[in-house]
Design an enzyme around this catalytic site. Sequence first.
Site, PDB file in Angstrom:
ATOM      1  CB  CYS A 170      -0.981  -0.010   1.168  1.00 25.29           C
ATOM      2  SG  CYS A 170      -0.244   0.225   2.800  1.00 25.29           S
ATOM      3  CG  ASN A 213       4.454  -1.804   5.190  1.00 25.15           C
ATOM      4  OD1 ASN A 213       5.502  -2.148   5.704  1.00 25.15           O
ATOM      5  ND2 ASN A 213       3.487  -2.648   4.965  1.00 25.15           N
ATOM      6  CB  CYS A 248      -3.569   1.663   6.886  1.00 28.31           C
ATOM      7  SG  CYS A 248      -3.337   3.162   7.846  1.00 28.31           S
ATOM      8  NE  ARG A 249      -4.671   1.664   1.615  1.00 28.70           N
ATOM      9  CZ  ARG A 249      -4.589   2.421   0.542  1.00 28.70           C
ATOM     10  NH1 ARG A 249      -5.463   2.258  -0.439  1.00 28.70           N
ATOM     11  NH2 ARG A 249      -3.650   3.317   0.420  1.00 28.70           N
ATOM     12  CB  SER A 250       0.346  -3.367   2.780  1.00 27.89           C
ATOM     13  OG  SER A 250       1.120  -2.444   3.483  1.00 27.89           O
ATOM     14  CG  ASP A 307      -5.013   5.501   2.859  1.00 28.00           C
ATOM     15  OD1 ASP A 307      -5.088   4.979   3.995  1.00 28.00           O
ATOM     16  OD2 ASP A 307      -4.051   6.195   2.495  1.00 28.00           O
TER      17      ASP A 307
END
Length: 163
Positions: free
Chosen positions: A9, A12, A14-16, A127
């Site tokens: 993401c 690195n 939140c999402r990933s 995001d």
Amino acid sequence: MTYRVCFVCTGNICRSPMAEAVFRARVAEAGLDGVVEVDSAGTGGWHEGEGADPRTVSVLEEHGYPLAHTARQFRSAWFDRLDLVIALDAGHLKALRRLAPTAEDAAKVRLLRSYDHGAGHDLDVPDPYYGGRDGFEECLEMVEAASEGLLAAVRDEVEGRAA
């Protein structure tokens, strides 16, 4: 031979890392944790060395996903050792394909939600960073939904290598 998957993401945090934690759990549940290696990175290095966003950690813990994480930036040289690079949105997909040293490496980059047959046309995982906790919950739902299809694809790849 180990099959390596990296989720990417922006920063690195939140999402990933969320996708990494969820997919690592799916891999373990499938009995593939000795065969499939899972990690994550960001397209940028703003948060390198930091832990995951506290909201990410909280949502993951609440849903039973452990996470030990230190943010890092994706490097072009990693393509050599990775089998699959999973982008969390179209911007990441483009950035990663530009970083790829070869056309073969660029072909390793896929959108996470492309593995969710119910995702529709919008394949981005939004995001959640600038919003509230509900955005992190929504992100987790999207990641979980796509992880099943991703696991099936990875299992097919692993079994194809063993044959």
